[in-house]
Design a protein around this motif. Structure first.
Motif, PDB file in Angstrom:
ATOM      1  N   HIS A  41       0.825  -1.209   0.000  1.00  0.00           N
ATOM      2  CA  HIS A  41       0.000   0.000   0.000  1.00  0.00           C
ATOM      3  C   HIS A  41       0.861   1.262   0.000  1.00  0.00           C
ATOM      4  CE1 HIS A  41      -3.489  -2.491   0.816  1.00  0.00           C
ATOM      5  NE2 HIS A  41      -2.843  -3.036   1.832  1.00  0.00           N
ATOM      6  N   ARG A  42       2.016   1.172   0.636  1.00  0.00           N
ATOM      7  CA  ARG A  42       2.963   2.289   0.629  1.00  0.00           C
ATOM      8  C   ARG A  42       4.372   1.728   0.567  1.00  0.00           C
ATOM      9  NH1 ARG A  42       2.068   2.974   6.515  1.00  0.00           N
ATOM     10  NH2 ARG A  42       2.161   0.858   7.265  1.00  0.00           N
ATOM     11  N   LEU A  43       5.297   2.562   0.118  1.00  0.00           N
ATOM     12  CA  LEU A  43       6.681   2.131  -0.063  1.00  0.00           C
ATOM     13  C   LEU A  43       7.617   3.245   0.367  1.00  0.00           C
ATOM     14  CD1 LEU A  43       8.302   0.242  -2.999  1.00  0.00           C
ATOM     15  CD2 LEU A  43       9.161   2.523  -2.475  1.00  0.00           C
ATOM     16  N   ALA A  44       8.722   2.870   0.998  1.00  0.00           N
ATOM     17  CA  ALA A  44       9.766   3.822   1.381  1.00  0.00           C
ATOM     18  C   ALA A  44      11.080   3.355   0.773  1.00  0.00           C
ATOM     19  CB  ALA A  44       9.876   3.911   2.897  1.00  0.00           C
ATOM     20  N   ARG A  45      11.784   4.281   0.142  1.00  0.00           N
ATOM     21  CA  ARG A  45      13.106   3.991  -0.438  1.00  0.00           C
ATOM     22  C   ARG A  45      14.069   5.087  -0.002  1.00  0.00           C
ATOM     23  NH1 ARG A  45      14.183   5.550  -6.347  1.00  0.00           N
ATOM     24  NH2 ARG A  45      15.051   7.337  -5.231  1.00  0.00           N
ATOM     25  N   VAL A  46      15.081   4.701   0.755  1.00  0.00           N
ATOM     26  CA  VAL A  46      15.990   5.677   1.348  1.00  0.00           C
ATOM     27  C   VAL A  46      17.424   5.322   0.974  1.00  0.00           C
ATOM     28  CG1 VAL A  46      16.632   6.894   3.457  1.00  0.00           C
ATOM     29  CG2 VAL A  46      14.383   5.823   3.292  1.00  0.00           C
ATOM     30  N   ASP A  47      18.179   6.311   0.480  1.00  0.00           N
ATOM     31  CA  ASP A  47      19.560   6.101   0.047  1.00  0.00           C
ATOM     32  C   ASP A  47      20.535   6.836   0.955  1.00  0.00           C
ATOM     33  OD1 ASP A  47      18.497   4.718  -2.045  1.00  0.00           O
ATOM     34  OD2 ASP A  47      18.844   6.283  -3.549  1.00  0.00           O
ATOM     35  N   ALA A  48      21.765   6.295   1.017  1.00  0.00           N
ATOM     36  CA  ALA A  48      22.859   6.936   1.750  1.00  0.00           C
ATOM     37  C   ALA A  48      24.155   6.663   1.008  1.00  0.00           C
ATOM     38  CB  ALA A  48      22.940   6.415   3.183  1.00  0.00           C
ATOM     39  N   ALA A  49      25.164   7.478   1.286  1.00  0.00           N
ATOM     40  CA  ALA A  49      26.464   7.287   0.644  1.00  0.00           C
ATOM     41  C   ALA A  49      27.007   5.899   0.977  1.00  0.00           C
ATOM     42  CB  ALA A  49      27.440   8.363   1.118  1.00  0.00           C
ATOM     43  N   LEU A  50      27.635   5.261  -0.004  1.00  0.00           N
ATOM     44  CA  LEU A  50      28.150   3.908   0.180  1.00  0.00           C
ATOM     45  C   LEU A  50      29.439   3.938   0.995  1.00  0.00           C
ATOM     46  CD1 LEU A  50      27.525   0.969  -0.766  1.00  0.00           C
ATOM     47  CD2 LEU A  50      29.216   1.339  -2.573  1.00  0.00           C
ATOM     48  N   PRO A  51      29.452   3.295   2.169  1.00  0.00           N
ATOM     49  CA  PRO A  51      30.676   3.294   2.980  1.00  0.00           C
ATOM     50  C   PRO A  51      31.784   2.475   2.325  1.00  0.00           C
ATOM     51  CG  PRO A  51      28.720   2.688   4.285  1.00  0.00           C
ATOM     52  CD  PRO A  51      28.343   2.626   2.838  1.00  0.00           C
ATOM     53  N   ASP A  52      33.026   2.790   2.644  1.00  0.00           N
ATOM     54  CA  ASP A  52      34.159   2.022   2.130  1.00  0.00           C
ATOM     55  C   ASP A  52      34.060   0.578   2.606  1.00  0.00           C
ATOM     56  OD1 ASP A  52      35.163   4.301   0.979  1.00  0.00           O
ATOM     57  OD2 ASP A  52      36.536   4.763   2.636  1.00  0.00           O
ATOM     58  N   GLY A  53      34.278  -0.356   1.701  1.00  0.00           N
ATOM     59  CA  GLY A  53      34.249  -1.768   2.050  1.00  0.00           C
ATOM     60  C   GLY A  53      32.904  -2.431   1.871  1.00  0.00           C
ATOM     61  N   ALA A  54      31.883  -1.642   1.541  1.00  0.00           N
ATOM     62  CA  ALA A  54      30.529  -2.201   1.437  1.00  0.00           C
ATOM     63  C   ALA A  54      30.202  -2.696   0.031  1.00  0.00           C
ATOM     64  CB  ALA A  54      29.494  -1.169   1.863  1.00  0.00           C
ATOM     65  N   ALA A  55      31.099  -2.486  -0.911  1.00  0.00           N
ATOM     66  CA  ALA A  55      30.776  -2.750  -2.320  1.00  0.00           C
ATOM     67  C   ALA A  55      30.349  -4.187  -2.591  1.00  0.00           C
ATOM     68  CB  ALA A  55      31.965  -2.373  -3.197  1.00  0.00           C
ATOM     69  N   GLY A  56      30.900  -5.157  -1.880  1.00  0.00           N
ATOM     70  CA  GLY A  56      30.560  -6.550  -2.153  1.00  0.00           C
ATOM     71  C   GLY A  56      29.411  -7.080  -1.325  1.00  0.00           C
ATOM     72  N   MET A  57      28.674  -6.198  -0.682  1.00  0.00           N
ATOM     73  CA  MET A  57      27.608  -6.631   0.229  1.00  0.00           C
ATOM     74  C   MET A  57      26.446  -7.269  -0.520  1.00  0.00           C
ATOM     75  SD  MET A  57      25.365  -4.298   2.862  1.00  0.00           S
ATOM     76  CE  MET A  57      23.854  -4.087   1.920  1.00  0.00           C
TER      77      MET A  57
END
Length: 372
Positions: free
Chosen positions: A180-196
């Motif tokens: 019924h509703r959706l939330a999409r929130v972005d933040a800067a990608l921390p170092d080391g998180a690329a392979g998450m």
């Protein structure tokens, strides 16, 4: 085991650990918290087999050792002890009893063997990184209201925590929806998180995580695998299984062609919705929005209780539009706005509406309309 600890430090650690314990347990050991004293620290660990939290506190340890005791009972006892009290805790293995003494108060509690306490299987985490507490707090706080409570669609019962690609580059993203509703929130990608790997963090874990993110200056160590996620501060470690399921392709429900723009004071809008919704039926809580010539008319018509309407001055220069929404959903979305104004992008009466804060697209919300 024997140690002394200041009451406030003990209460903080016990409360943090026992909060994951389910009130009703078919397995008695899961009602307990594991207490282990060694060196200059005492560790408190609790689990419900899906989440495990471990908290440590400094103490004067006279004798190392470990045992388990009922978590809720221990928390209640410590909570009722006087502020500033020095609490002496000792364990008698022969009697299988834990003694808690502070001032003139003494409590003796039954224990269960530490060997029976389950340990969450360790995982090889595929990505590990550190992130500031405010960054993680924003991601989860702004998305968790949209988590579904519908058990049949279990894969929606959490926040989808993953890496997404935008025009500006990769970002760390949290998404939640209940259809019924959706939330999409972005933040800067921390170092080391690329392979998450992308994981669905369960609702209960999101609630427990909030307690780790209170300190604005804290750095949180995050480790992620396909099956588990771990958040850690220097004293607290929260490890959780993730939801075994596939999160739907949420990008398909985020409208991109909405051209009608409504800008309104977020706080005033939420209050106005709340006021007119007072007379709505509890079941539908439908509120009608009519936009025309920089005016927004909110109205509710309930055959059983009566009618209500309120007019707000807004920025709206497009064609007249009438559209209905669930009042609760509108209030929850408006409550996510940190800035003064909320911007709604609309299309037609039967199309989903998109909301953001001004020109900031790092947090986007979608709400489905309803007939009024």
């Amino acid at each position: 085991m024997k140690f002394s600890i200041e009451r406030s430090a003990l209460l903080k650690a016990v409360a943090q650990a026992q909060s994951v314990v389910e009130r009703r347990n078919a397995i008695p050991i899961l009602s307990n918290v594991l207490i282990a004293a060694d060196g200059a620290d005492v560790q408190f660990r609790a689990t419900d087999l899906d989440i495990e939290v471990q908290d440590s506190a400094g103490a004067m340890v006279q004798q190392a050792g470990a045992t388990t005791v009922n978590a809720a009972m221990l928390n209640e006892i410590v909570r009722k002890l006087p502020d500033g009290a020095l609490v002496a805790i000792s364990y008698d293995p022969a009697a299988e009893r834990l003694t808690i003494a502070a001032g003139r108060s003494t409590f003796t509690l039954a224990t269960l063997p530490q060997q029976d306490f389950p340990a969450m299987a360790s995982a090889d985490f595929e990505a590990s990184f550190t992130a500031p507490a405010p960054l993680l707090r924003r991601l989860f706080d702004k998305s968790k209201f949209a988590i579904s409570t519908e058990e049949t669609r279990y894969y929606l019962n959490g926040v989808y925590f993953h890496i997404a690609t935008t025009e500006e580059g990769p970002v760390l993203r949290a998404v939640a929806t209940d259809g019924h509703r959706l939330a999409r929130v972005d933040a800067a990608l921390p170092d080391g998180a690329a392979g998450m790997p992308g994981v669905i963090v369960p609702r209960k874990t999101v609630g427990e995580l909030r307690k780790l993110l209170e300190d604005d200056n804290a750095l949180i160590a995050v480790s992620v695998s396909e099956t588990k996620i771990r958040f850690a501060t220097p004293t607290i470690t929260l490890t959780s299984k993730v939801i075994d399921g596939t999160f739907p392709d949420y990008t398909r429900v985020i409208p991109t062609g909405n051209t009608r723009r409504l800008e309104v004071d977020a706080a005033e809008f939420a209050k106005a919705v709340d006021r007119v919704a007072t007379v709505s039926s509890e079941r539908s809580r439908a509120v009608k929005l009519v936009m025309e010539d920089d005016r927004l008319l909110l109205s509710v018509q309930s055959p059983d209780t009566g009618n209500a309407e309120e007019e707000l001055a807004v920025a709206y220069a497009d064609e007249r539009l009438e559209i209905g929404f669930n009042a609760k959903y509108l209030q929850e979305i408006a409550a996510q706005v940190d800035r003064e104004n909320a911007v709604f992008m609309l299309n037609g009466a039967g199309d989903p509406a998109l909301m953001r804060e001004g020109g900031d697209t790092s947090a986007v919300y979608v709400v489905m309309p309803m007939r009024v």
